[in-house]
Write a protein that holds these residues in place. Structure first.
Motif, PDB file in Angstrom:
ATOM      1  N   SER A  16       0.945  -1.092  -0.093  1.00 40.58           N
ATOM      2  CA  SER A  16       0.016  -0.013  -0.116  1.00 40.58           C
ATOM      3  C   SER A  16       0.810   1.248   0.116  1.00 40.58           C
ATOM      4  N   LEU A  17       0.121   2.353  -0.504  1.00 41.65           N
ATOM      5  CA  LEU A  17       0.916   3.647  -0.734  1.00 41.65           C
ATOM      6  C   LEU A  17      -0.124   4.832  -0.365  1.00 41.65           C
ATOM      7  N   SER A  62      -9.962  -0.277 -13.279  1.00 41.90           N
ATOM      8  CA  SER A  62      -8.662  -1.002 -13.010  1.00 41.90           C
ATOM      9  C   SER A  62      -8.516  -0.899 -11.382  1.00 41.90           C
ATOM     10  N   VAL A  63      -8.802   0.238 -11.043  1.00 42.80           N
ATOM     11  CA  VAL A  63      -8.690   0.435  -9.702  1.00 42.80           C
ATOM     12  C   VAL A  63      -9.650   0.340  -8.438  1.00 42.80           C
ATOM     13  N   ILE A  69     -10.289   7.746  -2.956  1.00 42.47           N
ATOM     14  CA  ILE A  69      -9.742   9.024  -2.921  1.00 42.47           C
ATOM     15  C   ILE A  69     -10.422   9.889  -1.780  1.00 42.47           C
ATOM     16  N   SER A  70      -9.847  10.630  -1.184  1.00 39.66           N
ATOM     17  CA  SER A  70     -10.504  11.555  -0.073  1.00 39.66           C
ATOM     18  C   SER A  70      -9.887  12.594   0.123  1.00 39.66           C
ATOM     19  N   ASN A  83      -4.169   0.565  -2.058  1.00 37.91           N
ATOM     20  CA  ASN A  83      -4.114  -0.742  -1.561  1.00 37.91           C
ATOM     21  C   ASN A  83      -3.999  -2.006  -2.555  1.00 37.91           C
ATOM     22  N   SER A  84      -3.582  -3.154  -2.400  1.00 35.90           N
ATOM     23  CA  SER A  84      -3.500  -4.309  -3.054  1.00 35.90           C
ATOM     24  C   SER A  84      -2.463  -3.890  -4.639  1.00 35.90           C
ATOM     25  N   LEU A  85      -1.462  -3.011  -4.252  1.00 39.12           N
ATOM     26  CA  LEU A  85      -0.895  -2.627  -5.380  1.00 39.12           C
ATOM     27  C   LEU A  85      -0.413  -3.837  -6.394  1.00 39.12           C
ATOM     28  N   LYS A  86      -0.512  -3.538  -7.700  1.00 38.46           N
ATOM     29  CA  LYS A  86      -0.160  -4.386  -8.694  1.00 38.46           C
ATOM     30  C   LYS A  86       1.173  -3.893  -9.440  1.00 38.46           C
TER      31      LYS A  86
END
Length: 125
Positions: A16-17, A62-63, A69-70, A83-86
């Protein structure tokens, strides 16, 4: 409006980032804010957007389900929690603010007037 994007980096797949986009020069609490990304050799593509006045959010397919977004109006900052980056999420990520005349989130980067400098996200497999 000046936008300063930060938070990119190198992360392993599944990690995650959180990206931040700090705005100055004008409050963006009611503006349409968007996140876009551009991979090498690719066109800039829409990732997520938020219409501040009604807190409605939109995501690229795709995301969807992985990115959020906040915004924090007190800090005049918009965030993109990833999260759950690919590996296919690897790109330079840009935040953008629409003009006061933009009433809905748009996936067209030409509809946004203000851009941050971009922050690189690299996802290793």
């Amino acid at each position: 409006v000046q936008l300063q994007a930060s938070g990119g980096g190198l992360v392993q797949a599944g990690g995650s980032l959180r990206l931040s986009c700090a705005a100055s020069g004008r409050t963006v609490s009611s503006a349409v804010m968007g996140w876009f990304r551009q991979a090498p050799g690719q066109e800039r593509e829409f990732v997520a957007g938020r219409r501040g006045s009604v807190s409605s959010t939109y995501y690229a397919d795709s995301v969807k389900g992985r990115f959020t977004i906040s915004r924090d109006n007190a800090k005049n900052t918009t965030y993109l929690q990833m999260n759950s980056l690919k590996p296919e999420d690897t790109a330079v990520y840009f935040c953008a603010a629409g003009p006061l005349t933009l009433w809905q989130v748009s996936a067209n980067p030409n509809d946004y007037d203000y851009w941050g400098q971009g922050t690189l996200v690299t996802v290793s497999s």
